[in-house]
Design an enzyme around this catalytic site. Structure first.
Site, PDB file in Angstrom:
ATOM      1  N   GLU A 221      -5.299   1.797   2.052  1.00 11.77           N
ATOM      2  CA  GLU A 221      -5.172   0.619   2.931  1.00 11.77           C
ATOM      3  C   GLU A 221      -5.503   1.014   4.346  1.00 11.77           C
ATOM      4  O   GLU A 221      -6.128   0.269   5.095  1.00 11.77           O
ATOM      5  CB  GLU A 221      -3.750   0.048   2.845  1.00 11.77           C
ATOM      6  CG  GLU A 221      -3.547  -1.247   3.613  1.00 11.77           C
ATOM      7  CD  GLU A 221      -3.157  -1.059   5.072  1.00 11.77           C
ATOM      8  OE1 GLU A 221      -2.857   0.089   5.471  1.00 11.77           O
ATOM      9  OE2 GLU A 221      -3.169  -2.043   5.830  1.00 11.77           O
ATOM     10  N   GLU A 222      -5.081   2.201   4.727  1.00 13.42           N
ATOM     11  CA  GLU A 222      -5.249   2.621   6.120  1.00 13.42           C
ATOM     12  C   GLU A 222      -6.710   2.868   6.495  1.00 13.42           C
ATOM     13  O   GLU A 222      -7.039   2.972   7.671  1.00 13.42           O
ATOM     14  CB  GLU A 222      -4.428   3.895   6.390  1.00 13.42           C
ATOM     15  CG  GLU A 222      -2.937   3.732   6.176  1.00 13.42           C
ATOM     16  CD  GLU A 222      -2.243   2.876   7.224  1.00 13.42           C
ATOM     17  OE1 GLU A 222      -1.010   2.778   7.199  1.00 13.42           O
ATOM     18  OE2 GLU A 222      -2.939   2.282   8.093  1.00 13.42           O
TER      19      GLU A 222
ATOM     20  N   HIS B 102       0.859  -1.201   0.000  1.00 13.36           N
ATOM     21  CA  HIS B 102       0.000   0.000   0.000  1.00 13.36           C
ATOM     22  C   HIS B 102       0.883   1.235   0.000  1.00 13.36           C
ATOM     23  O   HIS B 102       1.932   1.277   0.650  1.00 13.36           O
ATOM     24  CB  HIS B 102      -1.001  -0.004   1.155  1.00 13.36           C
ATOM     25  CG  HIS B 102      -0.476   0.289   2.517  1.00 13.36           C
ATOM     26  ND1 HIS B 102      -0.351   1.579   3.015  1.00 13.36           N
ATOM     27  CD2 HIS B 102      -0.055  -0.531   3.499  1.00 13.36           C
ATOM     28  CE1 HIS B 102       0.104   1.524   4.244  1.00 13.36           C
ATOM     29  NE2 HIS B 102       0.305   0.262   4.567  1.00 13.36           N
TER      30      HIS B 102
HETATM   31  N1  DTR Z   1      -2.122  -2.923   8.956  1.00 13.68           N
HETATM   32  C1  DTR Z   1      -0.794  -2.387   8.711  1.00 13.68           C
HETATM   33  C2  DTR Z   1       0.189  -2.671   9.822  1.00 13.68           C
HETATM   34  C3  DTR Z   1       0.150  -4.059  10.283  1.00 13.68           C
HETATM   35  C4  DTR Z   1      -0.249  -4.467  11.499  1.00 13.68           C
HETATM   36  N2  DTR Z   1      -0.111  -5.826  11.558  1.00 13.68           N
HETATM   37  C5  DTR Z   1       0.350  -6.287  10.402  1.00 13.68           C
HETATM   38  C6  DTR Z   1       0.641  -7.573   9.964  1.00 13.68           C
HETATM   39  C7  DTR Z   1       1.102  -7.757   8.672  1.00 13.68           C
HETATM   40  C8  DTR Z   1       1.245  -6.668   7.841  1.00 13.68           C
HETATM   41  C9  DTR Z   1       0.952  -5.358   8.264  1.00 13.68           C
HETATM   42  C10 DTR Z   1       0.506  -5.195   9.550  1.00 13.68           C
HETATM   43  C11 DTR Z   1      -0.897  -0.913   8.527  1.00 13.68           C
HETATM   44  O1  DTR Z   1      -1.137  -0.217   9.514  1.00 13.68           O
HETATM   45  O2  DTR Z   1      -0.734  -0.464   7.383  1.00 13.68           O
HETATM   46 ZN    ZN Z   2      -0.613   1.647   8.838  1.00 15.34          ZN
HETATM   47 ZN    ZN Z   3       0.866  -0.525   6.367  1.00 11.03          ZN
END
Ligand code: DTR
Ligand code: ZN
Ligand code: ZN
Length: 313
Positions: free
Chosen positions: A167-168, A121
């Site tokens: 993505e966020e 992303h």
């Molecule tokens: N969701 C992602 C950060 C994140 C948190 N846990 C994981 C595990 C595997 C990949 C990414 C992540 C973000 O904040 O963009």
């Molecule tokens: Zn993030």
């Molecule tokens: Zn991320």
């Protein structure tokens, strides 16, 4: 800098095997495949991070969905890919009342019915530049794609690279992409590799355990470096591989950790600081170019290239 990786032919071995294969007795044998992934210069990856940092600084301090910093980031990545001979496509969507964009880059050639994808992303949160999260994944995927062009790599399978928007906000861009695939096009994707946070300042070396073959590919690479890995458990479903997995597509990826705390045992095997988060600047304004561990970024960029080459041969 990349050390040798087990199971990969070295130059001398390649010559020896090639010599053997030219004898009439086994001239019909399939030649050993030895297209080895190139080293990805971490300096190149960091140069992309510097550009993304400059973009954020010039656009209100972030590269968030729907803001000028995100579109400027997309334009930067697209320009590099267009100049390198990729066929790029921008996919538009709307989320939270703002227009978002995915960038898809196809490398011409390969079997269109067997597509290996690597993605990340490109958006940040609104509170910061998002250099580790996820400039690192975006820059490493970009540099691996540019390495495909530099080497004029022509794999058996088709290569596709992607940079996701929003993505966020909840995996919005990647979900939009997968949801808009026809069943036939979905079935052509043989695997999706996700890279979200791969340069955390207090890094762990985590491998997604979703698809066994993809997981083994990454673990083989790290075994060749003599670096222990762990299965990623911090966020099943928390990044852009989730929509692909839900659609039945094999997925995998790498992660160096976010807000979870590094244990004493992990610090013993990986270095860094026990009792501290893998990334203390996760989703914060301090997620800048100063918030990167170069060794982790270098290793993961090379692991990314290794997997792209291995899985597309
Ligand atoms: N969701 C992602 C950060 C994140 C948190 N846990 C994981 C595990 C595997 C990949 C990414 C992540 C973000 O904040 O963009
Ligand atoms: Zn993030
Ligand atoms: Zn991320």
């Amino acid at each position: 800098m990349k050390l040798s990786v087990p199971g990969r032919a070295t130059g001398a071995a390649v010559i020896a095997v090639a010599a053997l294969l030219t004898t009439s007795a086994i001239a019909d044998a399939a030649p050993a495949r030895v297209a080895a992934a190139p080293d990805i210069p971490v300096a190149n990856v960091k140069a992309h991070l510097t550009q993304l940092q400059s973009i954020a600084t010039a656009n209100g301090g972030n590269r968030a969905h729907g803001r000028a910093g995100y579109k400027a980031s997309l334009d930067y990545v697209k320009a590099k890919l267009d100049a390198a001979g990729f066929t790029t496509t921008i996919q538009q969507f709307t989320s939270s009342g703002r227009i978002g964009y995915n960038l898809i880059a196809d490398w011409p050639g390969g079997d269109a019915n067997q597509i290996v994808m690597a993605g990340s992303h490109l958006d940040s949160v609104s509170s910061g530049a998002g250099i580790n999260d996820n400039g690192t994944g975006s820059a490493a995927v970009l540099e691996a794609a540019l390495a495909v062009s530099r080497t004029q790599y022509q794999p058996t399978k088709h290569l596709r690279f992607a940079w996701w928007g929003a993505e966020e906000l909840g995996l919005v861009g990647s979900r939009h992409y997968v949801n808009n695939l026809s069943a036939a096009d979905r079935d052509k994707i043989s695997g999706y590799l996700n890279f979200d946070m791969i340069g955390s300042p207090n890094p762990g070396y985590f491998v997604y355990d979703d698809d066994p073959a993809i997981e083994k590919t990454f673990k083989d690479f790290y075994a060749g470096l003599g670096v222990a890995t762990e299965i990623e458990t911090e966020g099943d479903g928390r990044s852009d591989h989730a929509p692909f997995k839900s659609a039945g597509i094999p997925v995998g990826g790498l992660f160096t950790g976010a807000s979870n705390t590094k244990s004493t045992a992990q610090a013993t095997k990986w270095g860094g600081t026990a009792g501290q988060p893998f990334d203390r600047c996760y989703h914060s304004s301090c997620d800048t170019t100063a918030n990167i561990n170069d060794t982790a970024l270098n290793r993961n960029s090379d692991a990314l290239a290794y997997a792209v080459w291995e899985l597309s041969e």
